[in-house]
Design an enzyme around this catalytic site. Structure first.
Site, mmCIF file in Angstrom:
data_model
loop_
_atom_site.group_PDB
_atom_site.id
_atom_site.type_symbol
_atom_site.label_atom_id
_atom_site.label_comp_id
_atom_site.label_asym_id
_atom_site.label_seq_id
_atom_site.Cartn_x
_atom_site.Cartn_y
_atom_site.Cartn_z
ATOM 1 C CB VAL A 1 10.720 -4.090 30.574
ATOM 2 C CG1 VAL A 1 9.921 -3.094 31.421
ATOM 3 C CG2 VAL A 1 12.222 -3.898 30.800
ATOM 4 C CE LYS A 2 4.502 -9.494 33.744
ATOM 5 N NZ LYS A 2 4.014 -10.374 34.851
ATOM 6 C CB ILE A 3 4.884 -2.551 28.990
ATOM 7 C CG1 ILE A 3 6.389 -2.267 29.000
ATOM 8 C CG2 ILE A 3 4.071 -1.281 28.758
ATOM 9 C CD1 ILE A 3 6.827 -1.162 29.919
#
Length: 216
Positions: free
Chosen positions: A83-85
């Site tokens: 997951v890109k945050i």
């Protein structure tokens, strides 16, 4: 160093995976929108079904709780999703929570070694310094990659550095020389890495010479 493909184009991903070059894919909302996919989840799952260890999918919430809930949801789609945050106070808070839940994260839109260090401290799996965008404003983008690699090594931080916003093959070589764990590259850059005009000339010459031999 590993190579990821920075795209949401499934045909490009399939081609690169078939060549055995890439071990992951990074996407973002702009790349997905460019492909005009009607069903975002279906597009992501199609990519995840390929033999890839890593598929980065961006969380779009702006508050920490929203990021946390979105990360839990997205990461449940497939085991190879990261997951890109984005770098922000909310992003740091979110990663500090979900990293303890063993959800893989990519701390993205990173433009300084300070940001990379903070991402590593809260447990990000990867940090992604954006080299090309820094170069665009007359900063040394690759210096951030080099600094992050040096700091992580010095303090035995397990976060890996993804050199992102790669614009040309020389960026990939520079990333490799400074010790980046990964470079995520556009499809056209990947193709440029394979090809060289002297190789093309050599192949054509060998083929011509062999045809002459066969005539004898």
């Amino acid at each position: 160093m590993r190579i990821f493909l920075d795209t949401a184009n499934i045909e490009h991903i399939r081609h690169a995976a078939k060549l055995g070059i890439i071990s992951g894919v990074t996407t973002n909302p702009s790349l997905v929108a460019r492909e005009k996919s009607v069903d975002f989840k279906a597009a992501v799952l199609e990519i995840c079904a390929l033999p890839l260890e890593h598929v980065s999918v961006e969380a779009l919430s702006l508050d920490a709780q929203g990021m946390i809930e979105e990360a839990r949801h997205i990461s449940s789609w497939a085991p190879n999703i990261t997951v890109k945050i984005p770098v922000s106070e909310a992003g740091l808070e979110a990663i500090s929570v979900i990293s303890r839940e063993k959800i893989k994260t990519n701390f993205t839109l990173c433009f300084s070694a300070n940001q990379a260090l903070l991402g590593a401290i809260v447990g990000a799996t990867y940090v992604s310094p954006f080299v090309g965008r820094l170069d665009d404003i007359s900063h040394q983008g690759m210096q951030v990659v080099e600094d992050a690699v040096e700091i992580f090594k010095k303090y035995d931080l397990h976060t890996q550095v993804i050199a992102a916003s790669i614009r040309h093959p020389l960026h990939v070589i520079a990333a490799a020389k400074v010790g980046a764990h990964i470079a995520t590259v556009p499809y056209n850059v990947l193709m440029q890495m394979i090809r060289h005009p002297l190789t093309d000339i050599g192949i054509a010459r060998f083929a011509d010479d062999w045809r002459e031999v066969m005539k004898k």
